[in-house]
Design a protein around this motif. Structure first.
Motif, mmCIF file in Angstrom:
data_model
loop_
_atom_site.group_PDB
_atom_site.id
_atom_site.type_symbol
_atom_site.label_atom_id
_atom_site.label_comp_id
_atom_site.label_asym_id
_atom_site.label_seq_id
_atom_site.Cartn_x
_atom_site.Cartn_y
_atom_site.Cartn_z
ATOM 1 N N ILE A 246 0.477 -1.988 0.106
ATOM 2 C CA ILE A 246 0.057 -0.448 -0.058
ATOM 3 C C ILE A 246 1.131 1.224 -0.044
ATOM 4 C CG2 ILE A 246 -1.601 1.529 1.638
ATOM 5 C CD1 ILE A 246 -2.736 -1.335 2.264
ATOM 6 N N ILE A 247 0.490 2.222 -0.634
ATOM 7 C CA ILE A 247 1.071 3.504 -0.815
ATOM 8 C C ILE A 247 0.360 4.659 0.358
ATOM 9 C CG2 ILE A 247 2.055 5.779 -2.796
ATOM 10 C CD1 ILE A 247 1.381 3.873 -4.808
ATOM 11 N N VAL A 248 1.730 5.299 0.784
ATOM 12 C CA VAL A 248 1.087 5.427 2.251
ATOM 13 C C VAL A 248 1.493 6.388 1.938
ATOM 14 C CG1 VAL A 248 1.844 3.730 3.975
ATOM 15 C CG2 VAL A 248 3.040 4.887 3.591
ATOM 16 N N SER A 249 2.447 7.895 0.870
ATOM 17 C CA SER A 249 2.771 8.776 0.554
ATOM 18 C C SER A 249 3.445 9.359 -0.550
ATOM 19 C CB SER A 249 3.658 9.226 1.942
ATOM 20 O OG SER A 249 3.778 10.623 1.901
ATOM 21 N N LYS A 250 3.258 9.747 -1.300
ATOM 22 C CA LYS A 250 4.227 9.779 -2.399
ATOM 23 C C LYS A 250 4.918 11.279 -2.693
ATOM 24 C CE LYS A 250 0.339 7.840 -5.325
ATOM 25 N NZ LYS A 250 0.122 7.695 -7.334
ATOM 26 N N GLY A 251 5.441 11.571 -3.547
ATOM 27 C CA GLY A 251 6.382 12.920 -2.978
ATOM 28 C C GLY A 251 6.377 13.848 -4.751
ATOM 29 N N ARG A 252 6.830 14.619 -4.485
ATOM 30 C CA ARG A 252 6.899 15.908 -5.301
ATOM 31 C C ARG A 252 7.601 15.515 -6.226
ATOM 32 N NH1 ARG A 252 8.452 20.391 -1.629
ATOM 33 N NH2 ARG A 252 10.457 19.597 -2.486
ATOM 34 N N SER A 253 6.777 15.660 -7.680
ATOM 35 C CA SER A 253 7.962 14.713 -8.544
ATOM 36 C C SER A 253 8.921 16.220 -9.113
ATOM 37 C CB SER A 253 7.271 14.853 -10.132
ATOM 38 O OG SER A 253 6.381 13.353 -9.833
ATOM 39 N N GLU A 254 10.429 15.570 -9.579
ATOM 40 C CA GLU A 254 11.243 16.413 -10.257
ATOM 41 C C GLU A 254 11.728 16.714 -11.628
ATOM 42 O OE1 GLU A 254 12.381 18.887 -8.333
ATOM 43 O OE2 GLU A 254 11.098 18.258 -6.329
ATOM 44 N N ILE A 255 11.286 17.468 -12.252
ATOM 45 C CA ILE A 255 11.543 17.726 -14.000
ATOM 46 C C ILE A 255 13.502 17.719 -14.103
ATOM 47 C CG2 ILE A 255 11.594 18.191 -16.291
ATOM 48 C CD1 ILE A 255 9.237 19.283 -15.170
ATOM 49 N N TYR A 256 14.178 16.488 -14.698
ATOM 50 C CA TYR A 256 15.481 17.090 -15.264
ATOM 51 C C TYR A 256 15.455 17.139 -16.816
ATOM 52 C CZ TYR A 256 16.670 15.627 -10.281
ATOM 53 O OH TYR A 256 16.504 15.202 -8.752
ATOM 54 N N THR A 257 16.737 17.931 -16.594
ATOM 55 C CA THR A 257 16.717 18.051 -18.321
ATOM 56 C C THR A 257 18.516 17.988 -18.326
ATOM 57 O OG1 THR A 257 15.386 19.656 -18.396
ATOM 58 C CG2 THR A 257 17.387 19.377 -20.427
ATOM 59 N N SER A 258 18.896 16.495 -20.033
ATOM 60 C CA SER A 258 19.976 16.746 -19.762
ATOM 61 C C SER A 258 21.318 17.145 -20.727
ATOM 62 C CB SER A 258 20.798 15.221 -20.378
ATOM 63 O OG SER A 258 21.480 14.928 -20.677
ATOM 64 N N ALA A 259 22.269 18.052 -20.275
ATOM 65 C CA ALA A 259 22.411 18.961 -21.479
ATOM 66 C C ALA A 259 23.876 19.057 -21.537
ATOM 67 C CB ALA A 259 22.716 20.457 -20.089
ATOM 68 N N TYR A 260 24.215 16.954 -21.548
ATOM 69 C CA TYR A 260 25.532 17.216 -21.845
ATOM 70 C C TYR A 260 25.066 15.700 -22.622
ATOM 71 C CZ TYR A 260 27.950 20.493 -19.510
ATOM 72 O OH TYR A 260 27.749 21.857 -18.448
ATOM 73 N N GLN A 261 25.928 14.705 -23.283
ATOM 74 C CA GLN A 261 25.878 13.235 -23.590
ATOM 75 C C GLN A 261 25.775 12.447 -22.138
ATOM 76 O OE1 GLN A 261 24.575 13.680 -26.567
ATOM 77 N NE2 GLN A 261 25.644 12.012 -27.244
ATOM 78 N N ASP A 262 26.819 12.939 -21.634
ATOM 79 C CA ASP A 262 26.708 12.089 -20.245
ATOM 80 C C ASP A 262 26.783 13.498 -18.560
ATOM 81 O OD1 ASP A 262 27.309 9.986 -17.811
ATOM 82 O OD2 ASP A 262 29.361 9.666 -18.922
ATOM 83 N N SER A 263 25.667 13.282 -18.483
ATOM 84 C CA SER A 263 25.276 13.923 -17.529
ATOM 85 C C SER A 263 24.872 13.499 -16.609
ATOM 86 C CB SER A 263 23.945 15.226 -17.608
ATOM 87 O OG SER A 263 23.726 15.565 -19.399
ATOM 88 N N ARG A 264 25.191 13.924 -15.880
ATOM 89 C CA ARG A 264 25.330 13.494 -14.215
ATOM 90 C C ARG A 264 24.928 14.170 -12.493
ATOM 91 N NH1 ARG A 264 30.776 9.076 -14.978
ATOM 92 N NH2 ARG A 264 30.583 8.986 -16.371
ATOM 93 N N TRP A 265 24.576 14.307 -11.713
ATOM 94 C CA TRP A 265 23.976 14.451 -10.619
ATOM 95 C C TRP A 265 23.692 13.612 -9.245
ATOM 96 C CZ3 TRP A 265 21.105 13.931 -15.335
ATOM 97 C CH2 TRP A 265 20.180 14.995 -16.169
ATOM 98 N N TYR A 266 24.656 14.556 -8.454
ATOM 99 C CA TYR A 266 25.024 13.586 -7.520
ATOM 100 C C TYR A 266 25.462 14.887 -6.197
ATOM 101 C CZ TYR A 266 28.318 10.617 -10.355
ATOM 102 O OH TYR A 266 27.667 8.774 -11.524
ATOM 103 N N GLU A 267 25.123 16.142 -6.189
ATOM 104 C CA GLU A 267 25.099 17.036 -5.227
ATOM 105 C C GLU A 267 24.262 17.434 -4.567
ATOM 106 O OE1 GLU A 267 28.829 18.660 -3.619
ATOM 107 O OE2 GLU A 267 30.194 16.830 -4.785
#
Length: 196
Positions: free
Chosen positions: A129-150
């Motif tokens: 059973i889903i007890v809570s849903k979060g906000r959705s976030e949009i990401y856009t890849s600016a490079y051929q190899d984009s990374r988000w770590y921090e």
């Protein structure tokens, strides 16, 4: 926190669809070795390098959205990191109203200028059973190899979890990545006891 992804190029004629078998050339993320393999579409595949023997599990969804004109199949990898933060009343050691923040690492390979959506939800592990849903976030890849770590995180409403679920049970924290058309690109699950 590195996310390993093999780059992939379609080797022949393509018929998209769930469960279709694809002939592709993969390139190892570590040593660059190229191998021709057959994989299932819209599923997790075990990929390995014939040179350095690196092995990974990678979700592939080849579609009009993910395959470019040169036959490169775009991939997104994402995972929930070990840390999360929440609002706690130190006097009572209880969680009170607010948001629960799950930190995320993500990587988009061969997805230049394409958008995708990360979302998160909390489920009771035993019942599903889903007890809570979060906000959705949009990401856009600016490079051929984009990374988000921090600094990347997803927020879930903590105060919407019913009192009946605020005990010692196990929760599944599900992270899903979908294309702008809603196609699944990646998913990751972590188990937590949020009330210890």
């Amino acid at each position: 926190m590195a996310i390993d992804l093999f780059s992939m190029i379609v080797a022949g004629g393509i018929s998209w669809g769930i469960g279709k078998i694809l002939d592709v050339f993969i390139s190892c993320d570590l040593c660059g070795q190229k191998d021709r393999v057959r994989i299932g579409n819209v599923q997790f595949n075990n990929l390995g390098c014939s040179n350095c023997y690196r092995e990974i599990v990678q979700f592939t969804n080849a579609s009009d959205f993910t395959v470019d004109q040169k036959g490169r199949v775009g991939h997104v990898g994402a995972k929930l990191l070990g840390d999360y933060s929440l609002n706690v009343n130190p006097a009572e050691e209880r969680i009170y109203e607010g948001w629960l923040y799950f930190y995320v690492a993500a990587r988009a390979l061969d997805m230049l200028n394409r958008q995708f959506v990360l979302s998160c939800e909390i489920l009771d592990f035993e019942s599903g059973i889903i007890v809570s849903k979060g906000r959705s976030e949009i990401y856009t890849s600016a490079y051929q190899d984009s990374r988000w770590y921090e600094g990347a995180f997803l927020a879930v409403r903590w105060d919407q979890i019913p009192d009946a679920y605020r005990d010692n049970r196990i929760f599944a924290i599900d992270l899903k990545v979908r294309s702008e058309y809603g196609h699944l690109l990646c998913e990751h699950r972590r188990l937590e006891k949020l009330w210890k």
